[in-house]
Design a protein around this motif. Structure first.
Motif, short mmCIF file in Angstrom:
data_model
loop_
_atom_site.label_atom_id
_atom_site.label_comp_id
_atom_site.label_asym_id
_atom_site.label_seq_id
_atom_site.Cartn_x
_atom_site.Cartn_y
_atom_site.Cartn_z
N ALA A 112 30.93 4.12 -6.39
CA ALA A 112 31.10 5.37 -7.22
C ALA A 112 30.54 5.58 -8.56
CB ALA A 112 32.70 5.34 -7.71
N VAL A 113 30.20 4.22 -9.24
CA VAL A 113 29.91 3.89 -10.51
C VAL A 113 28.80 3.72 -10.60
CG1 VAL A 113 29.92 2.78 -12.27
CG2 VAL A 113 32.04 4.76 -11.49
N ASP A 114 26.98 4.13 -11.17
CA ASP A 114 26.22 3.32 -11.23
C ASP A 114 25.10 3.96 -12.86
OD1 ASP A 114 23.08 2.06 -11.09
OD2 ASP A 114 23.42 3.38 -9.13
N VAL A 115 25.52 3.05 -13.80
CA VAL A 115 25.14 2.71 -15.12
C VAL A 115 24.44 2.38 -14.95
CG1 VAL A 115 26.15 3.49 -17.30
CG2 VAL A 115 27.14 4.25 -15.50
N ARG A 116 22.80 2.60 -15.96
CA ARG A 116 22.04 2.05 -15.89
C ARG A 116 21.70 1.95 -17.30
NH1 ARG A 116 18.47 1.34 -11.75
NH2 ARG A 116 19.04 2.45 -9.67
N VAL A 117 21.71 0.96 -18.80
CA VAL A 117 21.33 1.19 -20.33
C VAL A 117 20.19 -0.19 -20.29
CG1 VAL A 117 21.80 0.88 -22.60
CG2 VAL A 117 23.75 1.76 -20.35
N PRO A 118 19.17 0.97 -20.51
CA PRO A 118 17.57 0.25 -20.62
C PRO A 118 17.80 -0.58 -22.28
CG PRO A 118 17.77 2.32 -21.19
CD PRO A 118 18.77 2.26 -20.77
N TRP A 119 17.25 -1.73 -22.41
CA TRP A 119 17.05 -2.68 -23.36
C TRP A 119 17.27 -2.07 -25.30
CZ3 TRP A 119 19.50 -7.41 -22.14
CH2 TRP A 119 19.63 -7.98 -21.53
N GLU A 120 16.76 -1.14 -24.65
CA GLU A 120 16.37 -0.74 -26.50
C GLU A 120 17.46 0.15 -26.76
OE1 GLU A 120 13.14 2.38 -22.84
OE2 GLU A 120 13.96 -0.28 -24.22
N GLU A 121 17.82 0.50 -25.63
CA GLU A 121 19.46 1.28 -26.18
C GLU A 121 20.77 0.99 -26.31
OE1 GLU A 121 19.72 4.76 -26.23
OE2 GLU A 121 17.50 5.11 -25.57
N ILE A 122 20.41 -0.87 -26.58
CA ILE A 122 21.42 -1.70 -27.08
C ILE A 122 21.51 -2.00 -28.07
CG2 ILE A 122 22.69 -3.57 -25.98
CD1 ILE A 122 21.92 -3.66 -23.29
N VAL A 123 22.06 -1.95 -29.14
CA VAL A 123 22.46 -2.60 -30.48
C VAL A 123 22.51 -4.14 -30.41
CG1 VAL A 123 23.73 -1.07 -31.04
CG2 VAL A 123 22.64 -1.91 -33.14
N ALA A 124 23.66 -3.90 -30.12
CA ALA A 124 24.79 -5.55 -29.65
C ALA A 124 25.64 -5.20 -28.79
CB ALA A 124 25.97 -5.54 -30.87
N VAL A 125 26.24 -5.75 -28.17
CA VAL A 125 27.30 -6.67 -27.82
C VAL A 125 27.81 -7.77 -27.41
CG1 VAL A 125 25.41 -8.56 -26.13
CG2 VAL A 125 27.06 -7.46 -24.98
N ARG A 126 28.93 -7.97 -26.55
CA ARG A 126 30.17 -8.71 -27.10
C ARG A 126 31.23 -8.94 -26.43
NH1 ARG A 126 31.06 -3.70 -30.79
NH2 ARG A 126 29.46 -4.87 -32.16
N ALA A 127 31.65 -10.14 -26.20
CA ALA A 127 33.03 -10.17 -25.28
C ALA A 127 34.26 -9.90 -25.98
CB ALA A 127 33.37 -11.50 -25.29
#
Length: 228
Positions: A112-127
């Motif tokens: 039901a959910v399929d979202v693609r986020v390219p590298w250039e759109e990601i600025v930070a990631v954290r747990a």
């Protein structure tokens, strides 16, 4: 939603369920070549298996208790379909994991959910473990100018992905409004965060190398006057 919209949604769900069962039986998860898979269903799997086992026990029990043949057949069909529905739901979460590859992050929740986020759109990631109100899979939260979308499992998420610029995601719940943060569930959030940070570093290195190569090519190209 219109009747036609509801029928379309029901047909889409039915097709997705059977495709999930087919992939599960054949052990063919939907993961792009070269990408790393990250499951997210461990929290809900025991619950689903409990319902599956109870349903499997209920089918022959109801058939044995009821004296009416026609009713037994009708309830048998309903019971078997319900059992397959729950197995299909579990299968969909197993065969459609999150994945991280050359093109970025792909967030899934079953079919039901399929979202693609390219590298250039990601600025930070954290747990970061968060509890989300309600039982919906996709939840939108707003705070001032910021809008976050949570793709939950058991009303919780474990990984935050901050976007570089507001991005419109293919999720009906957002109503076409851009979001600034994507939150998702993961069985091993630390591993997913490590992989995403490594991918971001690799993407930055490739981007810098491409810029250097382009600058060298421009410097080596003859000027218009020299070419004549």
């Amino acid at each position: 939603m219109t009747v036609a919209g509801l029928l379309r949604k029901a047909v889409t769900f039915e097709i997705g369920m059977w495709c999930s069962l087919w992939r599960w039986v054949r052990r063919r998860p939907d993961v792009p070549a070269g990408a790393d898979a990250f499951p997210y269903a461990s929290a809900v799997t025991p619950v689903l298996w409990t319902f599956i086992v109870l349903s499997a026990v209920e089918i022959p029990l109801v058939d044995w208790l009821l004296p009416w043949q026609s009713l037994r057949i009708a309830l048998l069909v309903v019971g078997v379909y319900g059992l397959l529905w729950m197995i299909g739901l579990l299968a969909s979460m197993e065969v459609y994991p999150h994945s991280v590859g050359d093109h970025g992050l792909r967030v899934r929740s079953g079919f039901a959910v399929d979202v693609r986020v390219p590298w250039e759109e990601i600025v930070a990631v954290r747990a970061r473990r968060r509890s989300v109100e309600g039982s919906r899979t996709v939840v939108v939260e707003e705070s001032g100018e910021r809008r976050a979308v949570s793709v939950t499992v058991m009303s919780s998420t474990q990984v935050d992905v901050e976007l570089r610029t507001p991005l419109v995601l293919p999720l009906a719940r957002t109503r076409g409004r851009p979001v600034t943060e994507l939150r998702l569930a993961a069985d091993d959030p630390a591993a997913l965060v490590r992989r995403l940070r490594a991918g971001l570093a690799d993407h930055a290195a490739r981007t810098d190398a491409a810029r250097v190569d382009a600058a060298r090519a421009d410097a080596a190209a003859p000027a218009d006057g020299d070419a004549r």
